[in-house]
Design a protein around this motif. Structure first.
Motif, PDB file in Angstrom:
ATOM      1  N   THR B 118       0.832  -1.204   0.000  1.00  0.00           N
ATOM      2  CA  THR B 118       0.000   0.000   0.000  1.00  0.00           C
ATOM      3  C   THR B 118       0.869   1.256   0.000  1.00  0.00           C
ATOM      4  O   THR B 118       2.044   1.227   0.376  1.00  0.00           O
ATOM      5  CB  THR B 118      -0.919   0.056   1.237  1.00  0.00           C
ATOM      6  OG1 THR B 118      -0.094   0.201   2.396  1.00  0.00           O
ATOM      7  CG2 THR B 118      -1.773  -1.192   1.371  1.00  0.00           C
ATOM      8  N   VAL B 119       0.261   2.335  -0.430  1.00  0.00           N
ATOM      9  CA  VAL B 119       0.939   3.630  -0.435  1.00  0.00           C
ATOM     10  C   VAL B 119       1.376   3.978   0.988  1.00  0.00           C
ATOM     11  O   VAL B 119       2.504   4.431   1.217  1.00  0.00           O
ATOM     12  CB  VAL B 119       0.001   4.714  -1.002  1.00  0.00           C
ATOM     13  CG1 VAL B 119       0.639   6.088  -0.908  1.00  0.00           C
ATOM     14  CG2 VAL B 119      -0.380   4.382  -2.440  1.00  0.00           C
ATOM     15  N   ALA B 120       0.481   3.734   1.948  1.00  0.00           N
ATOM     16  CA  ALA B 120       0.796   4.063   3.347  1.00  0.00           C
ATOM     17  C   ALA B 120       2.031   3.290   3.825  1.00  0.00           C
ATOM     18  O   ALA B 120       2.890   3.825   4.519  1.00  0.00           O
ATOM     19  CB  ALA B 120      -0.409   3.740   4.238  1.00  0.00           C
ATOM     20  N   LEU B 122       4.517   2.144   1.979  1.00  0.00           N
ATOM     21  CA  LEU B 122       5.713   2.716   1.350  1.00  0.00           C
ATOM     22  C   LEU B 122       6.124   4.003   2.050  1.00  0.00           C
ATOM     23  O   LEU B 122       7.305   4.253   2.271  1.00  0.00           O
ATOM     24  CB  LEU B 122       5.457   2.994  -0.141  1.00  0.00           C
ATOM     25  CG  LEU B 122       5.299   1.764  -1.043  1.00  0.00           C
ATOM     26  CD1 LEU B 122       4.824   2.189  -2.435  1.00  0.00           C
ATOM     27  CD2 LEU B 122       6.616   1.000  -1.153  1.00  0.00           C
ATOM     28  N   GLU B 123       5.126   4.799   2.408  1.00  0.00           N
ATOM     29  CA  GLU B 123       5.426   6.077   3.064  1.00  0.00           C
ATOM     30  C   GLU B 123       6.026   5.874   4.449  1.00  0.00           C
ATOM     31  O   GLU B 123       6.717   6.748   4.966  1.00  0.00           O
ATOM     32  CB  GLU B 123       4.154   6.939   3.141  1.00  0.00           C
ATOM     33  CG  GLU B 123       3.802   7.539   1.786  1.00  0.00           C
ATOM     34  CD  GLU B 123       2.443   8.237   1.750  1.00  0.00           C
ATOM     35  OE1 GLU B 123       2.209   8.989   0.803  1.00  0.00           O
ATOM     36  OE2 GLU B 123       1.626   8.014   2.663  1.00  0.00           O
ATOM     37  N   LEU B 146       9.153   6.871  -4.470  1.00  0.00           N
ATOM     38  CA  LEU B 146       8.353   6.258  -3.391  1.00  0.00           C
ATOM     39  C   LEU B 146       8.208   4.749  -3.590  1.00  0.00           C
ATOM     40  O   LEU B 146       8.209   3.978  -2.630  1.00  0.00           O
ATOM     41  CB  LEU B 146       6.963   6.895  -3.336  1.00  0.00           C
ATOM     42  CG  LEU B 146       6.050   6.360  -2.223  1.00  0.00           C
ATOM     43  CD1 LEU B 146       6.555   6.800  -0.853  1.00  0.00           C
ATOM     44  CD2 LEU B 146       4.608   6.804  -2.423  1.00  0.00           C
ATOM     45  N   THR B 147       8.102   4.356  -4.847  1.00  0.00           N
ATOM     46  CA  THR B 147       7.807   2.944  -5.122  1.00  0.00           C
ATOM     47  C   THR B 147       9.068   2.096  -5.308  1.00  0.00           C
ATOM     48  O   THR B 147       8.958   0.920  -5.629  1.00  0.00           O
ATOM     49  CB  THR B 147       6.924   2.809  -6.388  1.00  0.00           C
ATOM     50  OG1 THR B 147       7.599   3.431  -7.487  1.00  0.00           O
ATOM     51  CG2 THR B 147       5.573   3.459  -6.201  1.00  0.00           C
TER      52      THR B 147
END
Lengths: 350, 350
Positions: B118-120, B122-123, B146-147
């Motif tokens: 998920t984006v979260a 990765l962050e 980010l990815t």
């Protein structure tokens, strides 16, 4: 706007002078196609294939972004949707039908384009925002879902498509693609990628049989292109009409009346339809007569499609061969673009 | 921890029983390699190639995530870093040296793994957070940056590496990879991907000649592996020692004293070095004597490396052929994994 008018708008696209105009369309293979697809896109593609170099993508890899839990569904529907294509008259000799996942260069372009778009920009994309809300992802957005505009930019630009037929709601995706295209060309100081234009069809969305705005498998309000005669009969019976039209002699309303919306879209005898509408509005015409006509129209329209579909389904070998050839041709085109992109980025060695 | 002890830790890795143990290492080709790389990784790789099936990746595609404005630099340094590899004794007959960008299957795996994180998540990745802060991206983080944990997971898992030598700061990336690996295997209910273990080298980071914690090209405090004799002399002259050691007779300090840290790392005569250190600490040993010794040690160590490097640089055809062969072999391995992954996801048709 007629198809001819649309074509004129497009003649101003930046690549009009370099070879044939390329159009990219496609579907996420998550279910068989239905009347909504027929009106919104399939019918137009049958026309486009005579005017443009048309690529039609079965977006199985993209479908996985929110179907990771049901990969079988995606696999199965690749063939189902291909059958729908051929059944409605898409001609593999004129259109290139391709399977997205079998072209690694599309993933490769996505990979590089991810460097050309910021996280903040993706988060602002209205289409992505809406889709995220629709799917209830909230904070648990799969990264592949947030980044799918980069993947779409890869699909479009790999084939150097300058026209992309989309619904109104997808226009931000086209803008995003063009931003990436411009940013890349500026970065490498060469005109390698091609900007594209959204082509929004005149008749947009067909409502579901229940009167809901969208025909959608998950709402159970579709009529599939491969529907049997009995399925059509059953669906027409349930078609939403005018809830205020209780007795035959009452005046009826056309607005939101799905029976008439479908007749508008499909009845080949539009003059007789105009008379029927007038009669309905002034009163004295029962829903059963309207539905009778709708059933005749749909049965006549869908019978040959269903027959072609069933015949084609007997020869899976042919379908797979057709998909393989289309995919191979598409892969050559995409690989050429990926090579150009990588060479411009200094990633060319041997 | 000795190399042997490390190897023991690793013997418990989940794949120890399936064929040879695979190790993946590599570099972002953004500049020639220096003594810091030699201590932190290159020296170990020369040893690893006798024990493991070793893949060494020139991560040119990943280098672009923050070098999109200087793609020439990345291209040029692919060859420079390859020269460094061979010059220090990495043997292409024993280790597979590959160029990341020439293996589209790595981008393809990245594409699918993006659906598994998920984006979260990765962050929250501490390595990514630190790197984002370092580069001053703030809200304008390129999506590719980010990815990049998904891309690293693709690199590692494509080769089914179960050992990945990394610095302490990269351990969160290994955890992220294993999360993706587990999530994928669970999803498809097959043991296709392999979990990996971080191998943190005993001697971690070599300080810069100026005493700063990290030797880094951008700080101008490096000694490159291909440095000329004159460059070594000049660098040694500037090496940071003990600022309190003003007169020869003063007692000197070893802590943070770069001359002694380098001698610890490179002087083959460690007994004599111990005496020298004792002398320095009690006073009476001038920095110039210490530096003289350091210069002898470095000149002797780097002269054969430089000579091999120069000889190899004469034959660019050989280097390119070596890179091509390594990349082709690596691509076969990665393509096999990508095929397995896609088949398990139902993306296999022909």
């Amino acid at each position: 706007m007629s198809l001819t008018e649309q074509a004129e708008v497009i003649a101003t696209a930046p690549t009009a002078s370099k070879g044939p105009t390329v159009i990219l369309t496609g579907d996420r293979p998550t279910g068989p196609l239905h009347l909504g697809h027929f009106v919104g896109s399939l019918r137009n593609r049958v026309a486009y294939q005579h005017e443009y170099k048309q690529f039609i993508m079965l977006a199985d890899a993209q479908a996985l972004t929110d179907n990771m839990d049901d990969t079988n569904k995606v696999h199965r529907n690749v063939v189902e949707v291909a059958l729908d294509y051929l059944a409605v008259g898409i001609d593999p000799a004129k259109s290139t039908i391709l399977i997205q996942s079998q072209i690694p260069e599309l993933a490769e372009l996505t990979f590089y384009y991810l460097n050309l778009v910021t996280v903040a920009r993706l988060e602002r994309n209205p289409t992505v925002k809406t889709e995220i809300a629709l799917r209830g992802f909230e904070r648990d957005i799969p990264a592949g879902f947030l980044t799918y505009p980069a993947s779409q930019a890869a699909d479009i630009s790999a084939f150097k498509a300058s026209i992309v037929p989309v619904g109104e709601d997808q226009i931000p995706m086209i803008e995003q693609t063009n931003e990436i295209v411009r940013r890349f060309n500026r970065l490498v100081n060469q005109d390698i990628l091609v900007e594209c234009k959204a082509l929004v069809p005149e008749i947009g969305r067909l409502p579901g049989t229940d009167g809901k705005a969208k025909m959608s498998k998950s709402l159970g309000n579709t009529i599939n292109l491969g529907a049997t005669a009995a399925e059509i009969t059953a669906a027409v019976k349930k078609v939403y009409t005018d809830p205020l039209h209780l007795r035959v002699e009452d005046p009826g309303h056309l607005e939101g009346n799905v029976a008439f919306i479908y007749l508008d879209a499909f009845d080949p005898e539009q003059d007789k339809l105009a008379e029927m509408k007038a009669h309905y509005v002034r009163g004295g015409l029962g829903d059963s007569i309207v539905k009778k006509r709708l059933e005749v129209v749909l049965q006549e329209m869908l019978a040959p499609i269903r027959a072609r579909r069933e015949a084609l389904a007997q020869d899976k070998g042919y379908i797979m061969q057709m998909l393989k050839e289309g995919t191979m041709h598409a892969r050559e085109v995409a690989a050429r673009t990926a090579d150009e992109v990588k060479a411009a980025l200094g990633l060319s060695y041997f």
